[in-house]
Design an enzyme around this catalytic site. Structure first.
Site, short mmCIF file in Angstrom:
data_model
loop_
_atom_site.label_atom_id
_atom_site.label_comp_id
_atom_site.label_asym_id
_atom_site.label_seq_id
_atom_site.Cartn_x
_atom_site.Cartn_y
_atom_site.Cartn_z
N CYS A 113 0.73 -1.16 -0.01
CA CYS A 113 -0.06 -0.11 -0.09
C CYS A 113 0.82 1.40 0.06
O CYS A 113 1.42 1.58 -1.12
CB CYS A 113 -1.05 -0.07 1.05
N HIS A 208 -3.65 -5.15 0.62
CA HIS A 208 -3.05 -5.37 1.86
C HIS A 208 -2.92 -7.05 2.03
O HIS A 208 -3.96 -7.51 2.58
CB HIS A 208 -3.92 -5.08 3.13
N GLU A 210 -1.32 -8.91 3.80
CA GLU A 210 -1.52 -9.33 5.30
C GLU A 210 -2.99 -9.48 5.84
O GLU A 210 -3.08 -10.22 6.93
CB GLU A 210 -0.86 -8.34 6.32
#
Length: 231
Positions: A113, A208, A210
């Site tokens: 990001c 993202h 994660e």
């Protein structure tokens, strides 16, 4: 030994936990969790003296520049847009120095990001300071949209199908920095991944990872870090 992956962090003036309210270096737990799931060891890298970046990177096998606040527009020669957030100058200086050290040393690098945007800025690119449609409608949650890989790129070799990804950003790549290639797009044409050609292993993704179950991008960074470190 598992590769050591440094992950940049927030630095907040005030954070609360238990009975404490103190300045803190913060990183959402999903980042180190993803590093571990992908086979690496995570080390937090809070903002520090940019002059120390090369020494820090020299101790790492790989580097992740995490998401966070908007990059200050002065970093790419622009005036602030009314929708651009307040600057995080310590993070900008530290993370740009980390990126520079990683590129100079050949340390595998993943920008997430904001980290992707900083990679673009670090090599001379610029940013779109505001766009709609890439954030969730509920504050504090992630949205989702599809991204399509570009065949023949590093990202395209890792993920060869169109996928739905977690997203939360209102800025994006405008002019590409020197040597960068676009390796994924959103359906509206927004640049969603960028990379440098070999011998660099440097990839930026606008979403993202994660926050998703798919470990392919982070696992590729960990593999590259292991190969470089001789693990």
């Amino acid at each position: 030994m598992k590769p050591l992956i440094g992950v940049s962090t927030y630095l907040e003036d005030s954070a609360r936990w238990g009975t404490w309210d103190l300045p803190a270096a913060l990183l959402p737990a999903a980042y180190p969790t993803l590093v571990r799931r992908a086979g690496g060891l995570a080390a937090m890298l809070p903002p520090d003296d940019p002059a120390a970046a090369a020494a820090v990177v020299a101790r790492l096998d790989g580097l992740v520049i995490a998401g966070g606040p908007d990059v200050e527009p002065v970093r790419y020669g622009a005036e602030p847009h009314p929708r651009t957030g307040p600057p995080a100058r310590e993070r900008d200086a530290w993370e740009l120095a980390l990126i520079g050290a990683a590129l100079a040393s050949g340390t595998p690098l993943l920008g997430i990001c904001r980290g992707m945007q900083l990679l673009n800025v670090a090599v001379g690119g610029t940013l779109v300071q505001h766009l709609d449609g890439h954030t969730a409608t509920v504050v504090g949650t992630f949205g989702a949209h599809d991204v399509k890989p570009v065949p023949g790129t590093l990202y395209g070799s890792l993920v060869d199908e169109e996928t739905t990804v977690p997203t939360q950003h209102h800025q994006s790549v405008d002019r590409l920095g020197d040597g960068l290639t676009v390796s994924a797009f959103a359906s509206d044409g927004t640049v969603e991944a960028i990379e440098l050609a070999p011998p660099h292993w440097a990839l930026g993704v606008q979403w993202h990872p994660e926050m998703a179950r798919d470990t392919r991008v982070m696992a590729a960074l960990v593999r590259a870090a292991a190969e470089r470190g001789g693990a």
